[in-house]
Design a protein around this motif. Sequence first.
Motif, PDB file in Angstrom:
ATOM      1  N   VAL A  91      12.693  71.427  23.461  1.00 50.00           N
ATOM      2  CA  VAL A  91      12.019  70.134  23.595  1.00 50.00           C
ATOM      3  C   VAL A  91      13.103  69.054  23.674  1.00 50.00           C
ATOM      4  O   VAL A  91      13.923  68.922  22.764  1.00 50.00           O
ATOM      5  CB  VAL A  91      11.095  69.869  22.399  1.00 50.00           C
ATOM      6  CG1 VAL A  91      10.331  68.558  22.587  1.00 50.00           C
ATOM      7  CG2 VAL A  91      10.130  71.035  22.190  1.00 50.00           C
ATOM      8  N   VAL A  92      13.095  68.292  24.762  1.00 50.30           N
ATOM      9  CA  VAL A  92      14.131  67.280  24.999  1.00 50.30           C
ATOM     10  C   VAL A  92      13.475  65.900  25.043  1.00 50.30           C
ATOM     11  O   VAL A  92      12.496  65.691  25.766  1.00 50.30           O
ATOM     12  CB  VAL A  92      14.874  67.541  26.325  1.00 50.30           C
ATOM     13  CG1 VAL A  92      15.932  66.459  26.579  1.00 50.30           C
ATOM     14  CG2 VAL A  92      15.517  68.924  26.309  1.00 50.30           C
ATOM     15  N   ARG A  93      13.994  64.968  24.271  1.00 50.08           N
ATOM     16  CA  ARG A  93      13.532  63.574  24.319  1.00 50.08           C
ATOM     17  C   ARG A  93      14.239  62.881  25.481  1.00 50.08           C
ATOM     18  O   ARG A  93      15.473  62.799  25.514  1.00 50.08           O
ATOM     19  CB  ARG A  93      13.842  62.879  22.999  1.00 50.08           C
ATOM     20  CG  ARG A  93      13.337  61.444  22.912  1.00 50.08           C
ATOM     21  CD  ARG A  93      13.481  60.926  21.497  1.00 50.08           C
ATOM     22  NE  ARG A  93      14.865  61.035  21.037  1.00 50.08           N
ATOM     23  CZ  ARG A  93      15.232  61.050  19.751  1.00 50.08           C
ATOM     24  NH1 ARG A  93      14.314  60.970  18.811  1.00 50.08           N
ATOM     25  NH2 ARG A  93      16.505  61.147  19.416  1.00 50.08           N
ATOM     26  N   GLU A  94      13.468  62.388  26.432  1.00 47.67           N
ATOM     27  CA  GLU A  94      14.065  61.881  27.665  1.00 47.67           C
ATOM     28  C   GLU A  94      14.791  60.552  27.479  1.00 47.67           C
ATOM     29  O   GLU A  94      15.682  60.229  28.267  1.00 47.67           O
ATOM     30  CB  GLU A  94      12.993  61.754  28.746  1.00 47.67           C
ATOM     31  CG  GLU A  94      12.453  63.101  29.195  1.00 47.67           C
ATOM     32  CD  GLU A  94      11.688  63.043  30.485  1.00 47.67           C
ATOM     33  OE1 GLU A  94      11.915  63.908  31.355  1.00 47.67           O
ATOM     34  OE2 GLU A  94      10.854  62.119  30.634  1.00 47.67           O
ATOM     35  N   ALA A  95      14.438  59.783  26.470  1.00 53.88           N
ATOM     36  CA  ALA A  95      15.080  58.476  26.284  1.00 53.88           C
ATOM     37  C   ALA A  95      16.579  58.605  26.078  1.00 53.88           C
ATOM     38  O   ALA A  95      17.357  57.755  26.532  1.00 53.88           O
ATOM     39  CB  ALA A  95      14.443  57.750  25.095  1.00 53.88           C
ATOM     40  N   ASP A  96      17.006  59.662  25.383  1.00 49.81           N
ATOM     41  CA  ASP A  96      18.436  59.848  25.135  1.00 49.81           C
ATOM     42  C   ASP A  96      18.907  61.266  25.461  1.00 49.81           C
ATOM     43  O   ASP A  96      20.038  61.634  25.130  1.00 49.81           O
ATOM     44  CB  ASP A  96      18.776  59.520  23.678  1.00 49.81           C
ATOM     45  CG  ASP A  96      17.943  60.324  22.672  1.00 49.81           C
ATOM     46  OD1 ASP A  96      17.198  61.232  23.108  1.00 49.81           O
ATOM     47  OD2 ASP A  96      18.027  60.035  21.459  1.00 49.81           O
ATOM     48  N   GLU A  97      18.030  62.071  26.099  1.00 53.46           N
ATOM     49  CA  GLU A  97      18.366  63.448  26.499  1.00 53.46           C
ATOM     50  C   GLU A  97      18.759  64.317  25.311  1.00 53.46           C
ATOM     51  O   GLU A  97      19.540  65.263  25.442  1.00 53.46           O
ATOM     52  CB  GLU A  97      19.484  63.454  27.556  1.00 53.46           C
ATOM     53  CG  GLU A  97      19.072  62.868  28.889  1.00 53.46           C
ATOM     54  CD  GLU A  97      17.949  63.681  29.555  1.00 53.46           C
ATOM     55  OE1 GLU A  97      18.095  64.907  29.665  1.00 53.46           O
ATOM     56  OE2 GLU A  97      16.938  63.075  29.963  1.00 53.46           O
ATOM     57  N   GLN A  98      18.216  64.024  24.157  1.00 52.25           N
ATOM     58  CA  GLN A  98      18.538  64.794  22.951  1.00 52.25           C
ATOM     59  C   GLN A  98      17.536  65.921  22.754  1.00 52.25           C
ATOM     60  O   GLN A  98      16.325  65.735  22.877  1.00 52.25           O
ATOM     61  CB  GLN A  98      18.524  63.886  21.723  1.00 52.25           C
ATOM     62  CG  GLN A  98      18.904  64.609  20.428  1.00 52.25           C
ATOM     63  CD  GLN A  98      18.994  63.665  19.248  1.00 52.25           C
ATOM     64  OE1 GLN A  98      19.067  62.446  19.412  1.00 52.25           O
ATOM     65  NE2 GLN A  98      18.981  64.214  18.038  1.00 52.25           N
TER      66      GLN A  98
END
Length: 226
Positions: free
Chosen positions: A92-99
């Motif tokens: 699962v990747v958070r797109e706002a910071d690619e984390q």
Amino acid sequence: MTEAAAGGREERTRAVPTAPLPRLEPVTLRGHGIRLEPLAEAHVPGLQGVVADGEIHRLPFAPHVPAPEAVEGSVARLTADVEAGTRLAWAVVREADEQVVGLTTFMNLALADRGLEIGNTYLAGSVHRTGVNSAMKHLLLTHAFDELEMLRVEFRVHHLNLASRRAVEALGAHRTGSCDRTASCPTARCATRWCTRSSRRSGRGSGRCWSSGSVAGARAESGKSS
């Protein structure tokens, strides 16, 4: 039975997919500010940070969450399952910071019956109660019901994990029973089985019994298991 009723029943029957599904293939899912990427070795460093964030691997009701030093082996086993066709797994990747903020899988595949379980999920402690868990499950349920045309999706939630139980309920899932005692969960009634079904089974077309509105509303979540 009238001709109109008979015709309606026949039409509903045709709406229910009955052919067994072929092998499921990895696919990227995107929406609601997150991206689910097919799990790969490259995700290991990010996932090591995930399990250390809030020390979620120490939670008593999340035995599936590996310790940081065990993440590499866990990812290798999960990707081997994917290669064998017995599971799909995503980072699962958070797109706002690619984390990388978590991991989830389709498991216990019953392709002949068009059913599966969403499980082996864990999310970083810092993203609990932020909507990430609801967004992730929305993407997974949409893929399962609308794209793969599954008829049944199950969740299993530890009976002590009240936050995850509330989050699954908010998706429209119905409790169907308790799981048996296992080596990894030795106490009786340790996990509760929840099920959500495509409404094709009841002949209401292409809808489903879970609520897509829960992405915005279901914030009482943990993401620690299920």
